[in-house]
Design an enzyme around this catalytic site. Structure first.
Site, mmCIF file in Angstrom:
data_model
loop_
_atom_site.group_PDB
_atom_site.id
_atom_site.type_symbol
_atom_site.label_atom_id
_atom_site.label_comp_id
_atom_site.label_asym_id
_atom_site.label_seq_id
_atom_site.Cartn_x
_atom_site.Cartn_y
_atom_site.Cartn_z
ATOM 1 C CG ASP A 228 -2.119 0.938 1.057
ATOM 2 O OD1 ASP A 228 -3.094 0.633 0.362
ATOM 3 O OD2 ASP A 228 -2.026 2.035 1.648
ATOM 4 C CE1 TYR B 169 -5.512 6.612 -0.918
ATOM 5 C CE2 TYR B 169 -5.377 7.152 1.411
ATOM 6 C CZ TYR B 169 -5.461 6.217 0.408
ATOM 7 O OH TYR B 169 -5.483 4.877 0.719
ATOM 8 C CG HIS C 257 -4.331 -4.143 0.046
ATOM 9 N ND1 HIS C 257 -3.693 -3.599 -1.048
ATOM 10 C CD2 HIS C 257 -4.334 -3.167 1.001
ATOM 11 C CE1 HIS C 257 -3.333 -2.356 -0.775
ATOM 12 N NE2 HIS C 257 -3.712 -2.065 0.454
#
Length: 436
Positions: A223, A362, A414
């Site tokens: 990630d 982000y 993930h």
């Protein structure tokens, strides 16, 4: 235990309250101490490494419980699947357990059983766990979590990586392990200004490793940890031997004609083989139905932040949705993690009020373009079958010209280190064997 490059205080003569920026909200709300650590008699220099211990005020836990009990629930979804998001019955069951049975103090004890520290880098206090291997020749490894994860997603691999002889490995597989919290996550301080994008974090990680005393090391991540490791690979600081990632950046690996088709909504190009078409279709599915969270946080982290800061159930829903989307068995995070494990992670975000600050990475990544350049350092890649994007090896080579290891495994999603710690640890050992 730490080999610092700076001079250590010679005596411990007082106790001082050191407050990480990440827990300042709880301090302001309750006026109680979060962590007490021992410091030297003289003022701490900016590059000192200070011990850290978690001690969340009882008032903060009582406030959380009160808010959970006062939740105003929406009506149930109007479909019989997850297409509208987290299903009411699933979230109510998790929240009921959170309110009536979950015990944060167990999580706190888990963290406090490990060596934790704070150090200031570029004006921000960085929280990290540092576990040295019993094997003197162990390789130093910095490993970075992602979102919506935290240090909790990496705790299960500490034993297998630092003490492999107790977990089916050999002494030559050992690592000295450093687990930092990204700025704005967990007990790392929240940046007060802009610019803390993956490139800046990557530079900070190099400072951290060398401050601890590791002149040569490797980096690992999934990630955001993978994106940060990629940045380290582009920067190639002296002493970085290589990186291992278990999440691949789509934009740097996908062929131009495939990326164009995805962007324009066109069918998969005819020249793709079956494996490539599967990857293309999965990428299209993710971009059309699973990318909304990133679009929101990449453009409006402050707006979503009010909900994440004010409602523990809102925070839990936002995070649970991604757990359900990204575990190996889609839609069933409880088959990958216990409820306590899920809630350890969510509660950490709640108590440190880092839902909003963690979302800003982000925005930072979207606002600040990554530094140019190729990743020249040796790169190892493991593809887990439950990952969102699983490119074939010849696509991966587009981003990593010095690819030294590529392997596809048969289980795990993930959150690979959290879901399959033994398999993940074996992959990390294999990835760096040639660099020892």
């Amino acid at each position: 235990m730490i080999n610092q490059q700076t001079k250590k205080p010679t005596a411990l003569t007082r106790r001082a309250l050191l407050i990480s920026g990440a827990v300042a909200a709880s301090i302001a709300a309750f006026g109680s101490q979060i962590a007490v650590v021992e410091t030297g008699a003289q003022a701490l220099a900016s590059n000192d490494i200070r011990p850290f211990r978690v001690n969340i005020p009882a008032e903060a836990l009582a406030d959380l419980n009160r808010r959970l009990g006062a939740t105003r629930w929406p009506e149930a979804e109007t479909v019989d699947d997850r297409s509208q998001g987290v299903q009411l019955s699933n979230l109510q069951a998790l929240v009921r357990y959170w309110e009536t049975e979950y015990d944060w103090r167990r999580a706190e004890q888990k963290l406090n059983s490990l060596p934790q520290f704070l150090t200031e880098i570029d004006g921000v206090d960085i929280h990290f766990i540092h576990v040295r291997s019993p094997h003197a020749d162990a390789m130093p490894l910095i490993m970075t979590h992602g979102w919506p994860g935290s240090m909790f997603e990496l705790l299960k691999v500490i034993g297998p990586l630092t003490d492999p002889t107790a977990h089916g490995g050999s002494a030559r597989d050992a690592f000295h392990l450093v687990l930092p919290s990204i700025p704005g996550f967990g007990f790392s301080q929240k940046p007060q200004g802009t610019g803390w994008n993956p490139d800046r974090i990557a530079r900070a990680w190099d400072v951290l490793m060398k401050r601890i005393g590791y002149s040569h090391y490797v980096s690992q991540g999934g990630d955001w940890g993978a994106i940060i490791s990629d940045s380290m690979g582009r920067q190639a600081p002296k002493g970085l031997l290589g990186i291992h990632v278990n999440r691949i950046e789509r934009s740097t690996t996908i062929p131009p004609e495939v990326g164009k088709a995805l962007k324009n909504g066109d069918p998969a190009p005819d020249n793709l083989n079956d494996e490539e078409k599967t990857v293309f279709n999965e990428a299209r599915e993710f971009l059309s139905k699973g990318f909304g969270y990133a679009a929101v946080m990449g453009t409006r982290p402050q707006t979503i932040g009010y909900s994440l800061a004010d409602s523990p159930v809102g925070l839990a829903a936002w995070f649970y949705d991604k757990l359900a989307d990204w575990v190996f068995i889609r839609g069933e995070p409880e088959r990958a993690f216990t409820r306590d494990e899920i809630l350890d992670n969510i509660t950490l975000y709640w108590l440190t009020n880092t839902g909003p600050s963690s979302a800003r990475i982000y925005w930072e990544n979207a606002t600040n373009a990554a530094m140019p350049g190729i990743i020249s350092v040796p790169v190892a890649v493991t593809i887990f079958p439950g990952e969102v994007y699983r490119p074939p090896e010849h696509w991966v080579e587009r981003a990593y010209p010095n690819l030294i290891y590529y392997n596809k495994v048969d289980k795990g999603g993930h959150f690979a280190a959290w879901e399959e710690p033994e398999l993940f640890s074996a992959e990390v050992r294999a990835a760096f064997t040639s660099l020892r």
